[in-house]
Motif scaffolding. Sequence first.
Motif, PDB file in Angstrom:
ATOM      1  N   GLU A  69      37.169  41.007  33.896  1.00  0.00           N
ATOM      2  CA  GLU A  69      36.485  41.710  34.980  1.00  0.00           C
ATOM      3  C   GLU A  69      36.683  43.224  34.867  1.00  0.00           C
ATOM      4  O   GLU A  69      35.752  43.998  35.073  1.00  0.00           O
ATOM      5  CB  GLU A  69      37.005  41.192  36.320  1.00  0.00           C
ATOM      6  CG  GLU A  69      36.052  41.367  37.453  1.00  0.00           C
ATOM      7  CD  GLU A  69      36.483  40.547  38.652  1.00  0.00           C
ATOM      8  OE1 GLU A  69      37.247  41.093  39.474  1.00  0.00           O
ATOM      9  OE2 GLU A  69      36.062  39.381  38.760  1.00  0.00           O
ATOM     10  N   GLU A 115      35.655  29.949  41.628  1.00  0.00           N
ATOM     11  CA  GLU A 115      35.546  31.059  42.582  1.00  0.00           C
ATOM     12  C   GLU A 115      35.146  32.336  41.867  1.00  0.00           C
ATOM     13  O   GLU A 115      34.277  33.072  42.326  1.00  0.00           O
ATOM     14  CB  GLU A 115      36.879  31.246  43.312  1.00  0.00           C
ATOM     15  CG  GLU A 115      36.870  32.354  44.360  1.00  0.00           C
ATOM     16  CD  GLU A 115      37.102  33.753  43.791  1.00  0.00           C
ATOM     17  OE1 GLU A 115      36.488  34.711  44.301  1.00  0.00           O
ATOM     18  OE2 GLU A 115      37.891  33.886  42.832  1.00  0.00           O
ATOM     19  N   ARG A 116      35.748  32.609  40.713  1.00  0.00           N
ATOM     20  CA  ARG A 116      35.447  33.836  39.982  1.00  0.00           C
ATOM     21  C   ARG A 116      34.006  33.819  39.472  1.00  0.00           C
ATOM     22  O   ARG A 116      33.283  34.794  39.613  1.00  0.00           O
ATOM     23  CB  ARG A 116      36.422  33.999  38.831  1.00  0.00           C
ATOM     24  CG  ARG A 116      36.450  35.359  38.208  1.00  0.00           C
ATOM     25  CD  ARG A 116      37.029  36.424  39.134  1.00  0.00           C
ATOM     26  NE  ARG A 116      38.392  36.176  39.480  1.00  0.00           N
ATOM     27  CZ  ARG A 116      39.433  36.835  39.019  1.00  0.00           C
ATOM     28  NH1 ARG A 116      39.272  37.829  38.191  1.00  0.00           N
ATOM     29  NH2 ARG A 116      40.653  36.530  39.413  1.00  0.00           N
ATOM     30  N   TRP A 117      33.589  32.697  38.887  1.00  0.00           N
ATOM     31  CA  TRP A 117      32.216  32.622  38.369  1.00  0.00           C
ATOM     32  C   TRP A 117      31.204  32.740  39.498  1.00  0.00           C
ATOM     33  O   TRP A 117      30.184  33.403  39.343  1.00  0.00           O
ATOM     34  CB  TRP A 117      32.003  31.320  37.580  1.00  0.00           C
ATOM     35  CG  TRP A 117      31.890  31.561  36.101  1.00  0.00           C
ATOM     36  CD1 TRP A 117      30.740  31.677  35.386  1.00  0.00           C
ATOM     37  CD2 TRP A 117      32.950  31.736  35.166  1.00  0.00           C
ATOM     38  NE1 TRP A 117      31.024  31.898  34.065  1.00  0.00           N
ATOM     39  CE2 TRP A 117      32.382  31.941  33.899  1.00  0.00           C
ATOM     40  CE3 TRP A 117      34.342  31.749  35.282  1.00  0.00           C
ATOM     41  CZ2 TRP A 117      33.136  32.147  32.754  1.00  0.00           C
ATOM     42  CZ3 TRP A 117      35.095  31.941  34.148  1.00  0.00           C
ATOM     43  CH2 TRP A 117      34.496  32.147  32.903  1.00  0.00           C
ATOM     44  N   GLN A 118      31.485  32.131  40.637  1.00  0.00           N
ATOM     45  CA  GLN A 118      30.564  32.245  41.773  1.00  0.00           C
ATOM     46  C   GLN A 118      30.427  33.700  42.214  1.00  0.00           C
ATOM     47  O   GLN A 118      29.328  34.173  42.517  1.00  0.00           O
ATOM     48  CB  GLN A 118      31.028  31.369  42.936  1.00  0.00           C
ATOM     49  CG  GLN A 118      30.813  29.895  42.668  1.00  0.00           C
ATOM     50  CD  GLN A 118      31.496  29.007  43.693  1.00  0.00           C
ATOM     51  OE1 GLN A 118      32.161  29.469  44.613  1.00  0.00           O
ATOM     52  NE2 GLN A 118      31.339  27.703  43.519  1.00  0.00           N
ATOM     53  N   ARG A 119      31.539  34.401  42.226  1.00  0.00           N
ATOM     54  CA  ARG A 119      31.508  35.821  42.598  1.00  0.00           C
ATOM     55  C   ARG A 119      30.704  36.622  41.578  1.00  0.00           C
ATOM     56  O   ARG A 119      29.916  37.490  41.945  1.00  0.00           O
ATOM     57  CB  ARG A 119      32.943  36.337  42.701  1.00  0.00           C
ATOM     58  CG  ARG A 119      33.039  37.714  43.289  1.00  0.00           C
ATOM     59  CD  ARG A 119      34.429  38.130  43.582  1.00  0.00           C
ATOM     60  NE  ARG A 119      35.297  37.881  42.438  1.00  0.00           N
ATOM     61  CZ  ARG A 119      36.603  38.060  42.442  1.00  0.00           C
ATOM     62  NH1 ARG A 119      37.207  38.470  43.524  1.00  0.00           N
ATOM     63  NH2 ARG A 119      37.325  37.835  41.377  1.00  0.00           N
ATOM     64  N   TRP A 120      30.905  36.328  40.282  1.00  0.00           N
ATOM     65  CA  TRP A 120      30.158  37.046  39.248  1.00  0.00           C
ATOM     66  C   TRP A 120      28.672  36.715  39.335  1.00  0.00           C
ATOM     67  O   TRP A 120      27.833  37.599  39.262  1.00  0.00           O
ATOM     68  CB  TRP A 120      30.688  36.703  37.864  1.00  0.00           C
ATOM     69  CG  TRP A 120      32.071  37.215  37.589  1.00  0.00           C
ATOM     70  CD1 TRP A 120      32.735  38.209  38.249  1.00  0.00           C
ATOM     71  CD2 TRP A 120      32.958  36.752  36.577  1.00  0.00           C
ATOM     72  NE1 TRP A 120      33.991  38.387  37.711  1.00  0.00           N
ATOM     73  CE2 TRP A 120      34.153  37.503  36.678  1.00  0.00           C
ATOM     74  CE3 TRP A 120      32.881  35.778  35.599  1.00  0.00           C
ATOM     75  CZ2 TRP A 120      35.235  37.310  35.829  1.00  0.00           C
ATOM     76  CZ3 TRP A 120      33.957  35.583  34.756  1.00  0.00           C
ATOM     77  CH2 TRP A 120      35.123  36.353  34.874  1.00  0.00           C
ATOM     78  N   TYR A 121      28.348  35.432  39.470  1.00  0.00           N
ATOM     79  CA  TYR A 121      26.947  35.030  39.518  1.00  0.00           C
ATOM     80  C   TYR A 121      26.244  35.605  40.751  1.00  0.00           C
ATOM     81  O   TYR A 121      25.041  35.841  40.703  1.00  0.00           O
ATOM     82  CB  TYR A 121      26.827  33.507  39.482  1.00  0.00           C
ATOM     83  CG  TYR A 121      26.913  32.895  38.098  1.00  0.00           C
ATOM     84  CD1 TYR A 121      27.559  33.545  37.045  1.00  0.00           C
ATOM     85  CD2 TYR A 121      26.363  31.658  37.830  1.00  0.00           C
ATOM     86  CE1 TYR A 121      27.649  32.984  35.784  1.00  0.00           C
ATOM     87  CE2 TYR A 121      26.446  31.081  36.563  1.00  0.00           C
ATOM     88  CZ  TYR A 121      27.085  31.751  35.549  1.00  0.00           C
ATOM     89  OH  TYR A 121      27.164  31.198  34.302  1.00  0.00           O
ATOM     90  N   ALA A 122      26.980  35.847  41.826  1.00  0.00           N
ATOM     91  CA  ALA A 122      26.391  36.451  43.026  1.00  0.00           C
ATOM     92  C   ALA A 122      25.938  37.888  42.755  1.00  0.00           C
ATOM     93  O   ALA A 122      25.084  38.409  43.463  1.00  0.00           O
ATOM     94  CB  ALA A 122      27.383  36.417  44.182  1.00  0.00           C
ATOM     95  N   ARG A 123      26.475  38.514  41.724  1.00  0.00           N
ATOM     96  CA  ARG A 123      26.116  39.895  41.391  1.00  0.00           C
ATOM     97  C   ARG A 123      24.890  39.981  40.492  1.00  0.00           C
ATOM     98  O   ARG A 123      24.402  41.070  40.209  1.00  0.00           O
ATOM     99  CB  ARG A 123      27.292  40.583  40.697  1.00  0.00           C
ATOM    100  CG  ARG A 123      28.493  40.728  41.613  1.00  0.00           C
ATOM    101  CD  ARG A 123      29.601  41.488  40.965  1.00  0.00           C
ATOM    102  NE  ARG A 123      29.166  42.844  40.668  1.00  0.00           N
ATOM    103  CZ  ARG A 123      29.875  43.694  39.941  1.00  0.00           C
ATOM    104  NH1 ARG A 123      31.035  43.334  39.451  1.00  0.00           N
ATOM    105  NH2 ARG A 123      29.419  44.907  39.695  1.00  0.00           N
TER     106      ARG A 123
END
Length: 169
Positions: A69, A115-123
């Motif tokens: 990240e 959780e991390r991938w969901q946060r990244w994909y939200a961007r």
Amino acid sequence: MEIKYPTIEARTRILQAAAEVIRQEGAMALTLDAVARGAGVSKGGLLYHFPSKDALVQGLLEYQLDTFEESLRASGLPFAEAYVKLGSYDGSRGLLLGMLAALALNPSLLEVVRERWQRWYARIPQNPDVMVAILATDGIFMTDVLKLGVPEGDYKRKVLQRMLELAGG
């Protein structure tokens, strides 16, 4: 009498030692004793930072995700372009393959990854071409981690260039 407290440096050494154990001997060889020895700390010092083996594996996983990240941020590129450019190869020298084994042994740690991938994909912009580039990046990354035969040479360069074009770069 001077009291010494564990430092951030000790935490980093512990994480690096854990990574080396996994790289050299595999996830099954990861023990608190082996990591403490490798880090040059007492087992009590290790337990101060990571109260269990699961906490150590989670800490190592989070450290790897945080490092990636940070490299995305430091690139100065828009998120999707940085993700495609930096996320399509396994620079962990085999660590992530061992981490996959650790995740298989403790599926609850998958929540950290999810959780991390969901946060990244939200961007990611709501654009199908950008999502194709991101998903292709993840596919190439996993192919590299699992040693399934990532395209090489000029062909790989062309594939990555096309992915960058789709991502907006």
